[in-house]
Enzyme design. Structure first.
Site, short mmCIF file in Angstrom:
data_model
loop_
_atom_site.label_atom_id
_atom_site.label_comp_id
_atom_site.label_asym_id
_atom_site.label_seq_id
_atom_site.Cartn_x
_atom_site.Cartn_y
_atom_site.Cartn_z
N ARG A 1 -41.96 22.86 -19.50
CA ARG A 1 -41.36 22.40 -20.74
C ARG A 1 -42.41 22.37 -21.84
O ARG A 1 -43.58 22.07 -21.58
CB ARG A 1 -40.74 21.00 -20.56
CG ARG A 1 -39.46 21.00 -19.75
CD ARG A 1 -38.34 21.66 -20.54
NE ARG A 1 -37.07 21.69 -19.84
CZ ARG A 1 -36.63 22.71 -19.13
NH1 ARG A 1 -37.38 23.78 -18.97
NH2 ARG A 1 -35.45 22.67 -18.55
N HIS B 1 -39.31 31.46 -23.97
CA HIS B 1 -38.54 30.59 -23.06
C HIS B 1 -37.59 31.44 -22.21
O HIS B 1 -36.40 31.17 -22.12
CB HIS B 1 -37.76 29.53 -23.85
CG HIS B 1 -37.44 28.32 -23.01
ND1 HIS B 1 -37.43 27.05 -23.52
CD2 HIS B 1 -37.13 28.20 -21.69
CE1 HIS B 1 -37.12 26.19 -22.56
NE2 HIS B 1 -36.95 26.87 -21.44
#
Length: 322
Positions: A237, A285
């Site tokens: 993350r 991502h």
């Protein structure tokens, strides 16, 4: 055994930034008897039994009186808790072989790219330089340290181990992983870090892990291994990393390179200095993108298990937020 749950309601697709039609088609194929909606109209709040979420709008789940279970469409669940009005209901992480393999592919790809000097050779190609680096170490000379030993971390560790790398792992709590030297807690972190050549971060984002990839970690890693200074790979993350500290560690030689798939702000702003740093590999991502065709059958199976006898797996601890 828990009591069966009656199937009466709809599934609410509450995900921002994704094409809902892909998911609607996947549900129509896997469970045509289930109705999935992308918005809850006034007067229909009581018809929703389940919610599928990814960065749902604040308060979008708050007034659904018959909502029973919230399914996170990603491997992590920190995006769920960005909404401070999430009802006190079971939250389930969607775990699938497809999602796990995608993450393992990314980790192995980046580890091998750095191990086989990919960034160096690409830079040479741009300058039309033909030069083999004969310092290429063997895999068994390199230690890959994985922070986070959940489903994703364990699978990546297994694949890397079979490629010949020495693999170690760190987690908040004790873990036992065959063939992997494991460390845990604050006391075990320093011992773990001082042997790592390539640091892979797959931790969940929680109040305890926020910003953990910072100078306090980089400064405890070995200074000169078989690949030079250590390499960072973060596919967990964005909130796990302090990007200013990553830049500083690269400048000071505490890190020799980094591969980053996640960022503090996404999309990564055009004015971010990370874009132009030749020591950083950036991916958008994309390490383990959720596939509707792969995840929907898993979600349907979990819903049917729940309705049959109340069984739910992969439940999130709301206090720990993972």
């Amino acid at each position: 055994m828990s009591a069966a749950v009656k199937n009466t309601g709809k599934i609410y697709f509450a995900a921002t930034g994704w094409d809902p039609e892909i998911w609607i088609k996947a549900f129509a194929k896997a469970a045509p008897e289930r109705e999935i909606v992308t918005e809850v109209k006034a007067g229909e709040e009581a018809s929703i039994d389940y919610a599928l979420v990814w960065k749902q709008k604040r308060g979008s789940l708050a007034n659904l009186p018959n909502l029973k279970v919230i399914f996170s469409l990603g491997a992590g669940v920190d995006h769920v808790f960005h909404d401070d009005q999430v009802p006190d209901l079971p939250i389930v992480r969607t775990v699938s072989p497809d999602l796990t393999m995608r993450m393992t592919e990314y980790v192995v790809w980046q580890v091998l790219d750095h191990h086989r000097l990919g960034p160096q050779y690409r830079a040479q190609q741009l300058k039309k330089i033909w030069r083999e680096d004969r310092r290429q170490p063997a895999a068994n000379e390199v230690n890959v340290g994985i922070m986070g030993l959940g489903v994703l971390g364990r699978d990546a560790a297994d694949k890397l181990k079979h490629l010949g790398f020495n693999v170690s792992g760190w987690s908040r709590r004790p873990q036992d992983v065959a063939g992997v030297a494991t460390y845990h807690g604050k006391d075990g972190l320093s011992e773990f870090l001082k042997q790592v050549d390539i640091l892979v971060c797959l931790l969940p984002l929680t109040p305890d892990t926020k910003g953990i990839l910072s100078m306090s970690v980089f400064g405890r890693m070995k200074e000169d291994g078989p690949l030079g200074a250590p390499i960072l790979i973060n596919a967990g993350r964005g909130g796990l990393q302090n990007e200013a500290d990553i830049q500083a560690a690269l400048e000071r030689g505490l890190l020799s390179a980094a591969s980053l798939d996640v960022f503090e702000t996404e999309p990564l702003p055009e004015n971010s200095p990370l874009w132009g740093n030749p020591k950083i590999t950036i991916t958008p991502h994309a390490a383990a993108s959720s596939s509707a065709n792969a995840l929907v059958p898993e979600i349907i199976r979990m819903i049917r298990d729940y309705e049959r006898d109340g069984t739910l797996i992969n439940l999130v601890d709301r206090e720990k937020q993972y």
